[in-house]
Design a protein around this motif. Structure first.
Motif, PDB file in Angstrom:
ATOM      1  N   GLU A  96       0.861  -1.186   0.000  1.00 22.75           N
ATOM      2  CA  GLU A  96       0.000   0.000   0.000  1.00 22.75           C
ATOM      3  C   GLU A  96       0.893   1.231   0.000  1.00 22.75           C
ATOM      4  O   GLU A  96       2.028   1.177   0.492  1.00 22.75           O
ATOM      5  N   ALA A 111       2.273   4.530   1.572  1.00 25.68           N
ATOM      6  CA  ALA A 111       2.345   4.987   2.960  1.00 25.68           C
ATOM      7  C   ALA A 111       1.620   6.314   3.130  1.00 25.68           C
ATOM      8  O   ALA A 111       1.906   7.268   2.405  1.00 25.68           O
ATOM      9  N   ILE A 123       2.553   8.046   8.491  1.00 26.05           N
ATOM     10  CA  ILE A 123       3.460   6.905   8.554  1.00 26.05           C
ATOM     11  C   ILE A 123       4.743   7.210   7.780  1.00 26.05           C
ATOM     12  O   ILE A 123       5.848   6.890   8.233  1.00 26.05           O
ATOM     13  N   VAL A 175       4.800   0.478   0.808  1.00 26.04           N
ATOM     14  CA  VAL A 175       5.262  -0.297   1.956  1.00 26.04           C
ATOM     15  C   VAL A 175       4.362  -1.519   2.087  1.00 26.04           C
ATOM     16  O   VAL A 175       3.301  -1.598   1.464  1.00 26.04           O
ATOM     17  N   VAL A 228       1.851  -3.467   4.394  1.00 22.70           N
ATOM     18  CA  VAL A 228       0.988  -3.150   5.522  1.00 22.70           C
ATOM     19  C   VAL A 228       0.283  -4.419   5.991  1.00 22.70           C
ATOM     20  O   VAL A 228      -0.271  -5.167   5.180  1.00 22.70           O
ATOM     21  N   ARG A 264      -2.744  -5.356   8.514  1.00 21.26           N
ATOM     22  CA  ARG A 264      -3.840  -4.788   9.305  1.00 21.26           C
ATOM     23  C   ARG A 264      -4.455  -5.885  10.172  1.00 21.26           C
ATOM     24  O   ARG A 264      -4.675  -7.004   9.711  1.00 21.26           O
ATOM     25  N   SER A 295       0.630  -2.629  10.997  1.00 21.77           N
ATOM     26  CA  SER A 295       2.088  -2.511  10.985  1.00 21.77           C
ATOM     27  C   SER A 295       2.527  -2.188   9.571  1.00 21.77           C
ATOM     28  O   SER A 295       2.041  -2.787   8.602  1.00 21.77           O
ATOM     29  N   TYR A 296       3.453  -1.234   9.453  1.00 22.33           N
ATOM     30  CA  TYR A 296       3.975  -0.782   8.166  1.00 22.33           C
ATOM     31  C   TYR A 296       5.444  -1.159   8.108  1.00 22.33           C
ATOM     32  O   TYR A 296       6.243  -0.748   8.962  1.00 22.33           O
ATOM     33  N   GLU A 347      10.091  -0.963  11.478  1.00 20.87           N
ATOM     34  CA  GLU A 347       8.635  -1.080  11.547  1.00 20.87           C
ATOM     35  C   GLU A 347       8.038   0.198  12.129  1.00 20.87           C
ATOM     36  O   GLU A 347       8.604   0.788  13.047  1.00 20.87           O
ATOM     37  N   SER A 359       4.197   0.956  13.588  1.00 19.65           N
ATOM     38  CA  SER A 359       2.883   0.359  13.821  1.00 19.65           C
ATOM     39  C   SER A 359       1.978   1.389  14.472  1.00 19.65           C
ATOM     40  O   SER A 359       2.451   2.342  15.095  1.00 19.65           O
TER      41      SER A 359
END
Length: 259
Positions: A111, A113, A117, A129, A131, A133, A149-150, A227, A229
């Motif tokens: 996705e 960012a 983020i 990045v 992602v 969910r 979390s990305y 990371e 998040s």
């Protein structure tokens, strides 16, 4: 104008009175509140004013309404988050970082960012990045956390981290295993804000209720982001516990605190 101010003052007085009864134990957890009409008579006011007071108490998480049954005093247990100890505890056991709840992975993959983020990651907004969910539920299947979390795509793309499945151990341990780098530093940014409409619906909150939005950035020993998040919790269900040493000497390099 004066009537509006008087009405606002009245519903706060009613909310204060009921809140005091709850805290004193006169209205214990699980007990049913009197009907709105009865409360209105007791306080010499109107039912709409009582409903405003009920809205305040619902937003605080002190009461809950059950359709067709009534309004009841709610259990107000808060989950404790001890940020400084979370990684150490997770390294000492198998399983996920938060093993109190059921994890539902609602999506995973590339996705762009979003701005907040991207800023935390130090990359341009819109950079792709990975992602992950997730929704976290308690043992009563009640939603407690909405999270994501990305991860930088340069190491997470094409791995099991991009698949919508629960990982076999704490996410940070998976990242360390894939990258060969170690989580070394973390920064938590906490924001209290009104719940968005979709968040209020998901958590079963009244409009105007607050959530706590945590943005957590983790970096390796070189300061490179591993990371970012974010976690969203109903504000009335969460308590932050922070323990730290107090310096004995002046520290001119310490970051300034506004409060």
């Amino acid at each position: 104008m004066a009537d509006g101010g008087s009405r606002a003052k009245k519903y706060h007085q009613i909310a204060d009175a009921i809140r005091a009864q709850i805290r004193a134990g006169d209205l214990p957890v699980g007990s049913r509140l009197p009907a709105e009409t009865a409360i209105a008579v007791d306080h010499n006011t109107s039912v709409p004013t009582v409903r405003q007071a009920m809205g305040v108490l619902r937003a605080e998480g002190l009461i809950e309404s059950r359709h067709g049954v009534g309004t009841f005093v709610r259990e107000t247990q808060r989950f404790e988050r001890r940020s400084r100890h979370r990684y150490g505890a997770a390294r000492a056991r198998t399983g996920l970082m938060n093993n109190t709840f059921r994890h539902d992975i609602v999506g995973a993959g590339p996705e762009p960012a979003p701005e907040r983020i991207a800023s935390a990651m130090g990359i341009p907004a819109g950079t792709e990045v990975i992602v992950r969910r997730r929704d976290l539920y308690d043992d009563k299947s009640e939603l407690q956390e909405i999270g994501a979390s990305y991860l930088p795509a340069d190491f997470a793309a094409g791995t099991y981290l991009a698949e919508p499945k629960v990982v076999p151990k704490a996410l940070f341990r998976c990242v360390e295993e894939i990258t060969g780098r170690r989580y070394a530093y973390a920064l938590d940014h906490w924001i209290a804000r009104p719940a968005a409409v979709e968040e209020a619906e998901a958590f079963g909150l009244p409009l105007g209720a607050y959530v706590v939005h945590i943005v957590h950035t983790a970096t390796d020993e070189n300061g490179d982001v591993l990371e970012v998040s974010e976690s969203i919790w109903p504000a009335d269900r969460l308590a932050f516990i922070d323990e730290y040493e107090i310096p004995a000497e002046a520290d001119p390099d310490a970051l300034k605190s506004d409060i």
